[in-house]
Design a protein around this motif. Sequence first.
Motif, PDB file in Angstrom:
ATOM      1  N   UNK A  25       0.822  -1.209   0.000  1.00 32.63           N
ATOM      2  CA  UNK A  25       0.000   0.000   0.000  1.00 32.63           C
ATOM      3  C   UNK A  25       0.856   1.259   0.000  1.00 32.63           C
ATOM      4  N   UNK A  26       1.923   1.269   0.796  1.00 34.73           N
ATOM      5  CA  UNK A  26       2.808   2.436   0.852  1.00 34.73           C
ATOM      6  C   UNK A  26       3.509   2.649  -0.478  1.00 34.73           C
ATOM      7  N   UNK A  27       3.959   1.559  -1.109  1.00 35.95           N
ATOM      8  CA  UNK A  27       4.611   1.667  -2.410  1.00 35.95           C
ATOM      9  C   UNK A  27       3.681   2.291  -3.438  1.00 35.95           C
ATOM     10  N   UNK A  28       2.443   1.798  -3.487  1.00 37.16           N
ATOM     11  CA  UNK A  28       1.467   2.333  -4.443  1.00 37.16           C
ATOM     12  C   UNK A  28       1.164   3.793  -4.155  1.00 37.16           C
ATOM     13  N   UNK A 163      12.539   2.891   7.314  1.00 38.52           N
ATOM     14  CA  UNK A 163      13.525   2.663   6.262  1.00 38.52           C
ATOM     15  C   UNK A 163      12.844   2.279   4.955  1.00 38.52           C
ATOM     16  N   UNK A 164      11.825   1.437   5.032  1.00 33.72           N
ATOM     17  CA  UNK A 164      11.119   1.010   3.824  1.00 33.72           C
ATOM     18  C   UNK A 164      10.404   2.192   3.165  1.00 33.72           C
ATOM     19  N   UNK A 165       9.749   3.020   3.963  1.00 36.42           N
ATOM     20  CA  UNK A 165       9.053   4.185   3.411  1.00 36.42           C
ATOM     21  C   UNK A 165      10.044   5.141   2.758  1.00 36.42           C
ATOM     22  N   UNK A 166      11.197   5.313   3.394  1.00 37.02           N
ATOM     23  CA  UNK A 166      12.235   6.169   2.814  1.00 37.02           C
ATOM     24  C   UNK A 166      12.687   5.623   1.460  1.00 37.02           C
ATOM     25  N   UNK A 167      12.832   4.309   1.353  1.00 35.72           N
ATOM     26  CA  UNK A 167      13.229   3.704   0.088  1.00 35.72           C
ATOM     27  C   UNK A 167      12.196   3.978  -1.000  1.00 35.72           C
ATOM     28  N   UNK A 168      10.925   3.918  -0.640  1.00 38.97           N
ATOM     29  CA  UNK A 168       9.881   4.157  -1.637  1.00 38.97           C
ATOM     30  C   UNK A 168       9.859   5.623  -2.083  1.00 38.97           C
ATOM     31  N   UNK A 169      10.173   6.530  -1.173  1.00 38.10           N
ATOM     32  CA  UNK A 169      10.250   7.942  -1.561  1.00 38.10           C
ATOM     33  C   UNK A 169      11.447   8.190  -2.482  1.00 38.10           C
ATOM     34  N   UNK A 247      21.518   5.136   3.150  1.00 36.55           N
ATOM     35  CA  UNK A 247      21.206   4.677   1.795  1.00 36.55           C
ATOM     36  C   UNK A 247      21.850   5.637   0.786  1.00 36.55           C
ATOM     37  N   UNK A 248      23.117   5.939   1.031  1.00 40.49           N
ATOM     38  CA  UNK A 248      23.766   7.053   0.334  1.00 40.49           C
ATOM     39  C   UNK A 248      23.894   6.850  -1.165  1.00 40.49           C
ATOM     40  N   UNK A 249      24.124   5.639  -1.625  1.00 44.05           N
ATOM     41  CA  UNK A 249      24.271   5.439  -3.067  1.00 44.05           C
ATOM     42  C   UNK A 249      22.982   5.737  -3.813  1.00 44.05           C
ATOM     43  N   UNK A 250      21.905   5.146  -3.345  1.00 43.31           N
ATOM     44  CA  UNK A 250      20.619   5.343  -4.001  1.00 43.31           C
ATOM     45  C   UNK A 250      20.140   6.784  -3.841  1.00 43.31           C
ATOM     46  N   UNK A 251      20.314   7.334  -2.639  1.00 42.86           N
ATOM     47  CA  UNK A 251      19.893   8.712  -2.388  1.00 42.86           C
ATOM     48  C   UNK A 251      20.749   9.695  -3.187  1.00 42.86           C
TER      49      UNK A 251
END
Length: 489
Positions: A25-28, A163-169, A247-251
């Motif tokens: 749900x958060x991803x969507x 952490x998961x929500x941050x990844x989705x953002x 998550x420095x590489x992706x960010x």
Amino acid sequence: MSIEPIGFVVLLLGVLSMLNGARFAITALCLSTLLGAAAALQLPALGGSSIQPSHLLVLFLVMTVLLRPVQMQATLASIAYPGPGFWFACYILFSVVSSFFLPRIFAGATLVYSSARDPSGMMSTVAAPLAPGSSNISQSVYLLGDLACFAVVAGLARLGYGRFIAQQLIVASIACFAFALIDLATFQIGQAQLLDIIRNANYTMHTAEAIHGFKRIVGPFPEASAYGAVALAYFAFTLMLWLERVQSRMAGLATLLIGPTIVLCTSTTAYVAGVFLVCMFVLFCLKRLIGGSATTPHMTFLAITLFFIPCAITALSLVPDAWNSIAGLLTTTVSDKLQSQSGEERTAWNTLALIAFVDTATFGAGLGTVRASSFIAALLSNVGLTGTALFAVFVYSLVRAAGRYKSGDRETHAIGTAAVMASIAQIGSAAISGSGTDLGLLFSTSAGLAAGCLAGAYVPQHRAASSPANRRPLEASASPLRAPMYSAP
């Protein structure tokens, strides 16, 4: 009510969210906040209002949490006194109540530009006496959706989903860059209609405009200022994560991609708010440097902003053609903005909004009654001093929570701080060109993430005994009605 083709996709995602749990749900939801020009539902009975995919998905997000008792407990706890969620809830509930009473109490007391749209999606360009309208209902629904989104995200963050929500953002920020590329590509080949499926909302679209040879980037939004504001929020979030080495590489990749689109989007809002935001980051890095806790990313950012960018501007001034194009762009979008027809209209909106604030004895005309061109003017004219004060207390409590960190989970605190910066970026953008008091679901998501990460882990009141192997945030297990076994991290 009519369902658009994209609405069926959203409904399917909503059902899958209820089956698969909060992570899906958060991803969507995070990805759907990019679809600012899309409509899942059309409501002609409410003045032609369009329901965006993200607002429809919030309903399914709430139902997903309702089916999982521990998540529901954490959601309710996120708006308890004295946290930021309590003040956000007070602000929204006061705004909703004001939308019913104040337009009737002060009916005819002053002239306003109404926020209501006609069936064609256009707003009135003529001032009219203050009166209740369909926008009082629609804006109330939107703000209640914002509160639900804030509470759910904050609750999930306290359960360990930060952490998961941050990844989705971060993923959404990369998708924002991808939409900008698609917008530019379809414009160059003359096939802009390919994006009509996500530009079907009942809004006025400014998708084919250019200034001094620069195509105004709108991406999946109706205008460049909306894209610029969202891109700036993502930039603030990913930049802070990179500075704090989370998550420095992706960010870092997301920051590198989204930054140039802000420069090229030709949005006055993005430029002015962007300068303010960069100054905040410079001060933040200088504080770290003076305090002796600066790391390589902090030093790199200071070198780029204080040395390389000034050198690049100096070098660019030696190329007359390029310098004239950029100077002309900045003159049109910044220096001459107030003298343009758009600038004069927006000045008139703010003027009447502030007059309405005075004519209603500082009580405001009620949520959704007055259209302005600044979030501050909209707050004062719609919800008055009381609503404005409640929102100010909410922002203060959020910022203060970010500054109280002394020990604990460094990563969680960094994510919370990044979310605070993203929230501030959105408030700054809205203060320049926001037409109403609804900051949107991206703001609710970032603010909720900040409140949840900075509040500490939530421990369920009635939790089942769990083994060490199960000490992690869980979705509901076999049955969505069964409370997940959880132990605080």
